[in-house]
Motif scaffolding. Structure first.
Motif, mmCIF file in Angstrom:
data_model
loop_
_atom_site.group_PDB
_atom_site.id
_atom_site.type_symbol
_atom_site.label_atom_id
_atom_site.label_comp_id
_atom_site.label_asym_id
_atom_site.label_seq_id
_atom_site.Cartn_x
_atom_site.Cartn_y
_atom_site.Cartn_z
ATOM 1 N N GLN A 1 0.153 6.202 6.152
ATOM 2 C CA GLN A 1 0.329 4.868 5.886
ATOM 3 C C GLN A 1 1.645 4.138 6.427
ATOM 4 O OE1 GLN A 1 -0.284 4.452 1.518
ATOM 5 N NE2 GLN A 1 -2.468 3.688 1.645
ATOM 6 N N ILE A 2 2.505 4.914 6.340
ATOM 7 C CA ILE A 2 3.710 4.479 6.943
ATOM 8 C C ILE A 2 3.517 4.126 8.314
ATOM 9 C CG2 ILE A 2 6.293 5.108 7.476
ATOM 10 C CD1 ILE A 2 6.159 6.662 4.608
ATOM 11 N N GLY B 1 0.721 -1.137 -0.041
ATOM 12 C CA GLY B 1 -0.070 -0.058 0.114
ATOM 13 C C GLY B 1 0.893 1.397 0.034
ATOM 14 N N VAL B 2 1.871 1.202 0.786
ATOM 15 C CA VAL B 2 3.003 2.313 0.850
ATOM 16 C C VAL B 2 3.478 2.524 -0.608
ATOM 17 C CG1 VAL B 2 4.992 3.036 1.865
ATOM 18 C CG2 VAL B 2 3.131 2.374 3.160
ATOM 19 N N GLY C 1 0.217 2.905 -10.211
ATOM 20 C CA GLY C 1 0.212 3.051 -8.897
ATOM 21 C C GLY C 1 -1.112 2.715 -8.109
ATOM 22 N N ARG C 2 -2.040 3.045 -8.711
ATOM 23 C CA ARG C 2 -3.595 2.617 -8.103
ATOM 24 C C ARG C 2 -3.805 1.105 -8.004
ATOM 25 N NH1 ARG C 2 -7.150 6.035 -5.472
ATOM 26 N NH2 ARG C 2 -8.670 5.527 -6.849
ATOM 27 N N MET C 3 -3.281 0.220 -8.972
ATOM 28 C CA MET C 3 -3.272 -1.146 -8.966
ATOM 29 C C MET C 3 -2.442 -1.710 -8.039
ATOM 30 S SD MET C 3 -3.282 -1.810 -13.324
ATOM 31 C CE MET C 3 -3.667 -3.612 -13.092
ATOM 32 N N ILE C 4 -1.232 -1.285 -7.636
ATOM 33 C CA ILE C 4 -0.267 -1.864 -6.636
ATOM 34 C C ILE C 4 -0.884 -1.294 -5.254
ATOM 35 C CG2 ILE C 4 1.854 -1.309 -5.587
ATOM 36 C CD1 ILE C 4 3.153 -1.146 -8.284
ATOM 37 N N GLN C 5 -1.871 -0.126 -5.123
ATOM 38 C CA GLN C 5 -2.414 -0.013 -3.879
ATOM 39 C C GLN C 5 -3.634 -1.242 -3.772
ATOM 40 O OE1 GLN C 5 -4.109 4.175 -4.407
ATOM 41 N NE2 GLN C 5 -2.890 4.729 -3.087
#
Length: 546
Positions: A242-243, A146-147, A172-176
């Motif tokens: 998120q971190i 997510g990060v 990036g959205r897909m990796i999120q």
């Protein structure tokens, strides 16, 4: 028939039917048996603990209160930042972002659609890994991805060309989406690992709030942030949060998976068994105390391990196939209908709100489109009451049932959900057919009523899974999440065109399908226990599980 629930002709114990409340009648009839059950403390001393905790000091049900509550707190927090935030962040800015990136509105909707497609597709894999190696590794890896995904989205806005910016943003959205899967599918099952039956209602409702309704709060904040700071800063603000959640997962969310042995058959007063050991009676309690002393309690540092062992010896391909076998269970089809399908109507309309309310006569700006979600936010917060309502209904019906709880006692609260859905969908449809600027407030109220109804229905269905099919809850929640996210993706491909043809008609269609879907609650309540017996026998016969 017991309170409308048909009773199967069997003397075997049916999962989902438990002694829950000591009443005056049950105390007299089963005084000896109930004395061997562990009970709650304080004002809950008449509540029988379900499931019965083991004698292992590492049993999550026996964790100190602070440990269970801190684990739930970070589970709740991470469901917000990894599961609830990414999807609706750009919903209020659909039109503005399509202009900024010079892409069609449909392409902006697909930034969320493809993300949800990834979530759904990876669900079965996450389920198998969780059953095999535990939930903690899945939560940790989800947090890390997510990060990374949020960082890629930030980088997407620094590209030299608009087309390249869109492609990087989509990646990036897909990796999120990789960071969403575990929290969306395993969180409710983790509640069942750490909390007893009578403690699950409020906590399940809170997670439903994050997964189904708290997206409204995200949309409100995101709309204002986009208008004043730009799209890139939406992700810049999210990244450090998120971190923080990732560190919280590592330090305060230990492994909740536990290999729990089937509870022993209760000892009756006429069957009290004592084993002779050198002429002295050795009671069951003394034996269990010896066994608990022999098991070392893990230290805080030991619980920081990512992997804590293997929790299933089954072949992973068998586990993967078993997820889909649950579709043979009529109860699961009902759960998919009243939760996954109907929730998708609520979420699917979010793709269309900016499209409906940006043009005249409403003329809403990006931030005003975000504030439209205020109704849904209030409805979602009110929806937290679904948890206590489900617990209250379960206890009240259990008392009337001589202290015995049936999993179907979670279903009656759906009557309230039907009323909310009817008011929301049909009133909203009328308002959209008679557009006026001041009717935005009525539309927002209706969206809130739908959100409230969604919370009630999802909480009821989630608790029913935990109570009736606790052993298979991880697989079932994964299946539910997968179908729900596939539906979300499907809506992203056509719902904008559907709304363009007539938003009022769209609301009426969703309302009619919703009301018709909830009529299945009646046969589910009446025949649910018989179905549980059938499923239990089928699983025992074909999967070799008892």
């Amino acid at each position: 028939m017991t309170l409308g629930v048909l009773q199967p002709r069997t003397d075997e114990h049916v999962p989902g039917t438990e002694y829950l409340v000591d009443t005056e009648q049950t105390s007299v009839e089963h005084q000896y048996e109930h004395s061997h059950y562990k009970h709650g403390k304080g004002h809950e001393n008449n509540i029988i603990l379900v499931p019965q905790p083991s004698e292992d000091p590492n049993d999550p049900l026996l964790w100190p209160t602070w440990k269970r509550e801190s684990a739930f707190a970070f589970l709740f927090f991470n469901c917000i930042i990894f599961a609830a935030c990414p999807g609706p962040m750009i919903a209020p800015a659909t039109i503005a972002l399509s202009i900024q990136l010079e892409v069609p509105v449909k392409s902006v909707a697909e930034l969320s659609g493809y993300q949800l497609l990834i979530v759904g597709a990876l669900g079965p894999v996450v389920s198998v890994l969780a059953q095999k190696y535990g939930k903690r590794p899945q939560f940790l890896f989800a947090s890390i991805f997510g990060v990374i995904g949020t960082g890629i989205c930030i980088a997407g806005f620094d590209r030299s060309s608009l087309s390249e910016s869109y492609d990087v943003l989509l990646a990036g959205r897909m990796i999120q989406g990789l960071g969403t899967t575990a929290y969306e599918s395993l969180s409710v099952a983790a509640i069942g690992d750490m909390f007893f039956l009578h403690e699950r209602g409020l906590r399940t409702a809170l997670l439903v709030l994050t997964l189904a309704c708290l997206s409204s709060f995200v949309a409100i904040v995101a709309g204002t942030t986009f208008e004043h700071l730009g799209a890139r800063n939406l992700f810049v603000i999210l990244l450090p949060i998120q971190i923080f959640g990732t560190f919280g997962t590592f330090f305060f969310l230990p492994e909740s998976q536990f290999r729990r042995e089937p509870p022993p058959v209760p000892i009756t007063s006429s069957e009290a068994v004592k084993e002779k050991d050198g002429g002295h009676a050795v009671t069951e309690e003394a034996t269990s105390n010896d066994s608990s002393n022999a098991i070392p309690k893990r230290s805080f540092v030991q619980e920081l391990r990512i992997f804590s062992g293997t929790y299933s010896e089954d072949n992973m391909f068998k586990q993967l196939a078993r997820i889909f076998i649950h579709l043979l269970n009529p109860a699961i089809l009902w759960i998919m209908l009243v939760s996954a399908v109907l929730v998708s109507f609520f979420v699917g309309t979010a793709y269309t709100l900016a499209q409906i309310f940006t043009p005249p006569p409403y003329n809403l700006s990006v931030s005003q489109n975000g504030f439209f979600f205020t109704g849904a936010l209030i409805g979602g917060i009110m929806g937290v009451s679904a948890g206590p309502m489900c617990d209250y209904t379960a206890r009240a019906l259990a008392r009337r049932n001589k202290g015995t709880f049936e999993a179907e006692f979670r279903i009656p609260v759906c009557i309230f959900a039907v009323i909310l859905f009817a008011v929301g969908w049909f009133t909203w449809g009328w308002a959209l057919d008679h557009p006026a600027h001041n009717r935005v407030y009525l539309c927002s109220f209706c969206y809130g009523a739908i959100c409230f109804g969604t919370s009630v229905a999802s909480t009821s269905a989630g608790l029913y899974i935990l109570d009736a099919f606790r052993k298979y809850s991880t697989e079932i929640f994964i299946l539910q999440m997968m179908i729900k996210n596939f539906l979300f993706y499907a809506f992203s491909t056509f719902v904008n065109e559907f709304a363009a043809e007539g938003p009022g008609h769209m609301c009426r269609v969703f309302g009619i399908v919703t009301i018709c879907g909830f009529t299945t609650c009646v046969p589910m309540y009446v025949l649910g226990k018989k179905n549980r017996v059938w499923v239990h026998r089928m699983w025992e016969k074909y999967l070799g599980e008892k």
